[in-house]
Write an enzyme that holds these catalytic residues in place. Structure first.
Site, short mmCIF file in Angstrom:
data_model
loop_
_atom_site.label_atom_id
_atom_site.label_comp_id
_atom_site.label_asym_id
_atom_site.label_seq_id
_atom_site.Cartn_x
_atom_site.Cartn_y
_atom_site.Cartn_z
N GLY A 33 -32.96 3.72 10.03
CA GLY A 33 -31.58 3.33 10.28
C GLY A 33 -31.44 2.47 11.53
O GLY A 33 -32.42 1.88 11.98
N GLU A 37 -31.58 -7.33 11.93
CA GLU A 37 -32.11 -8.41 11.08
C GLU A 37 -33.56 -8.19 10.66
O GLU A 37 -33.98 -8.65 9.61
CB GLU A 37 -31.98 -9.76 11.79
CG GLU A 37 -30.68 -10.49 11.50
CD GLU A 37 -30.43 -10.72 9.99
OE1 GLU A 37 -31.35 -11.17 9.29
OE2 GLU A 37 -29.32 -10.42 9.53
N HIS A 39 -35.02 -5.29 9.87
CA HIS A 39 -34.97 -4.45 8.66
C HIS A 39 -34.45 -5.26 7.47
O HIS A 39 -34.95 -5.15 6.36
CB HIS A 39 -34.02 -3.27 8.87
CG HIS A 39 -34.38 -2.35 10.00
ND1 HIS A 39 -33.65 -2.29 11.16
CD2 HIS A 39 -35.38 -1.46 10.13
CE1 HIS A 39 -34.18 -1.37 11.97
NE2 HIS A 39 -35.24 -0.87 11.38
N ARG A 189 -34.60 -0.13 19.68
CA ARG A 189 -34.64 0.34 21.07
C ARG A 189 -34.17 -0.71 22.07
O ARG A 189 -33.94 -0.38 23.23
CB ARG A 189 -36.05 0.81 21.41
CG ARG A 189 -36.42 2.09 20.64
CD ARG A 189 -37.70 2.73 21.13
NE ARG A 189 -37.86 4.07 20.58
CZ ARG A 189 -38.70 4.40 19.60
NH1 ARG A 189 -39.47 3.48 19.07
NH2 ARG A 189 -38.77 5.64 19.15
P1 AMP Z 1 -37.89 1.57 11.87
O1 AMP Z 1 -36.50 1.80 11.40
O2 AMP Z 1 -38.00 1.19 13.31
O3 AMP Z 1 -38.83 2.70 11.49
O4 AMP Z 1 -38.43 0.29 11.08
C1 AMP Z 1 -38.40 0.25 9.68
C2 AMP Z 1 -39.21 -0.93 9.21
O5 AMP Z 1 -38.66 -2.14 9.73
C3 AMP Z 1 -40.67 -0.86 9.69
O6 AMP Z 1 -41.53 -1.29 8.63
C4 AMP Z 1 -40.67 -1.82 10.83
O7 AMP Z 1 -41.95 -2.39 11.10
C5 AMP Z 1 -39.69 -2.88 10.36
N1 AMP Z 1 -39.18 -3.65 11.49
C6 AMP Z 1 -38.64 -3.18 12.65
N2 AMP Z 1 -38.35 -4.20 13.48
C7 AMP Z 1 -38.73 -5.33 12.86
C8 AMP Z 1 -38.72 -6.71 13.22
N3 AMP Z 1 -38.24 -7.14 14.39
N4 AMP Z 1 -39.19 -7.61 12.33
C9 AMP Z 1 -39.68 -7.20 11.13
N5 AMP Z 1 -39.73 -5.92 10.73
C10 AMP Z 1 -39.27 -4.99 11.58
#
Ligand code: AMP
Length: 300
Positions: A33, A37, A39, A189
């Site tokens: 969650g 952009e 995600h 973060r």
């Molecule tokens: P998270 O919600 O932080 O667990 O991220 C979910 C997914 O989104 C993971 O596969 C992350 O690697 C991807 N993600 C997070 N930040 C980015 C970003 N800046 N660019 C591309 N993918 C991202």
């Protein structure tokens, strides 16, 4: 068709069973969650490559260590759902902790040495939690293809290894890092950074660029010691007075094994991956880049 919001794993299972029977290819985008952009780029890719896209939103407690920010982790469900609705996602799976980890839950995936190093050194149980939840999500959603971000490079390696080792019939697609206009990798973060920390945080991507520039400038050698590259990155990041460097690792892109030098290659494989972890106050930022050190097209 309007977006379905499902909390119950049994309901998800039923829903995908019908879709799969109709021959649909299911795409899954696992997230915690607080969507941005980065995600959404994974969601768009899934919309292109799958017939049905399921986004999962679950702040997975088993991947947080006891001293980490589980309670503080941003939760913005209403906003997330509005963004996903706009992208015409087919379904969002939002389970509760009790649904994913009911009383008596005790089986975990134990990733191997790929998970011990780098982030795994700082966070010893992190990838065990990640691999376990991802495996559960694969099973529950009947995913044919799953989309992850290169932003979490080691996470991608751990999941790829699990897919290979367990013969999981899921195709993994790793999507490029989405960045703010100054180069800072988008992250849930980033919102914890003060204005001045945010301004200085650009040094991570600048450090990675400096490393690549340094490689591009080496015209008369085919081998560069990683220490030289590390020093260059260190110099760039140290220009930020608030930055505390946790780690600058330059490793093999597949195994994440330490390497002593970066060698020029003439195939499509990248020579190395550089992974950074830098703290600004209480916020720990990560970034990475696959570096290119190729034989020139004109060389024989
Ligand atoms: P998270 O919600 O932080 O667990 O991220 C979910 C997914 O989104 C993971 O596969 C992350 O690697 C991807 N993600 C997070 N930040 C980015 C970003 N800046 N660019 C591309 N993918 C991202």
């Amino acid at each position: 068709m309007s977006m379905k919001i499902v909390g119950d794993p049994v309901v998800v299972r039923q829903m995908v069973t019908e879709e799969k029977r109709a021959g649909k290819r299911i795409g899954i985008v696992p997230t915690m969650g607080a969507l941005h952009e980065g995600h959404l780029s994974l969601v768009r890719r899934s919309k292109l490559e799958a017939d049905m896209t399921i986004v999962t939103i679950f702040v997975n407690p088993t991947q947080f260590g006891p001293a980490e920010d589980l309670d503080k982790y941003p939760r913005t469900l209403e906003h997330d759902l509005a963004l996903l609705e706009k992208l015409e996602v087919d379904a969002v799976f939002v389970p509760t902790d009790e649904m994913m980890y009911p009383q008596g839950f005790e089986t975990f995936v134990a990733p191997g040495k790929i998970a011990d190093r780098l982030e795994g050194k700082m966070r010893p149980t992190h990838f065990r939690g990640v691999a376990t939840i991802v495996l559960k999500l694969f099973h529950l959603t009947g995913a044919d293809v799953a989309f992850f971000g290169q932003k979490d490079y080691q996470q991608c390696c751990v999941i790829k290894k699990m897919i290979d080792d367990f013969n999981i019939p899921v195709e993994m697609v790793v999507c490029p890092i989405v960045r703010e206009s100054d180069g800072l990798a988008m992250s849930s973060r980033n919102r914890y950074l003060s204005t001045e920390e945010r301004r200085q945080a650009v040094v991570l991507s600048q450090g990675l660029e400096a490393a690549q520039k340094m490689l591009d400038a080496q015209v008369d050698t085919d081998v560069i010691p990683v220490d030289r590259v590390r020093n260059e990155i260190h110099k760039t990041i140290s220009t930020a007075s608030l930055a505390k460097i946790d780690d600058i690792s330059i490793v093999d892109p597949d195994t994440l094994d330490e390497i002593g030098e970066i060698r020029r290659r003439n195939d499509d494989r990248r020579s190395a991956v550089i992974l950074l972890a830098v703290r600004f106050g209480a916020t720990r930022l990560i970034d990475n880049a696959l570096v290119v050190f190729k034989k020139s097209e004109y060389e024989v």
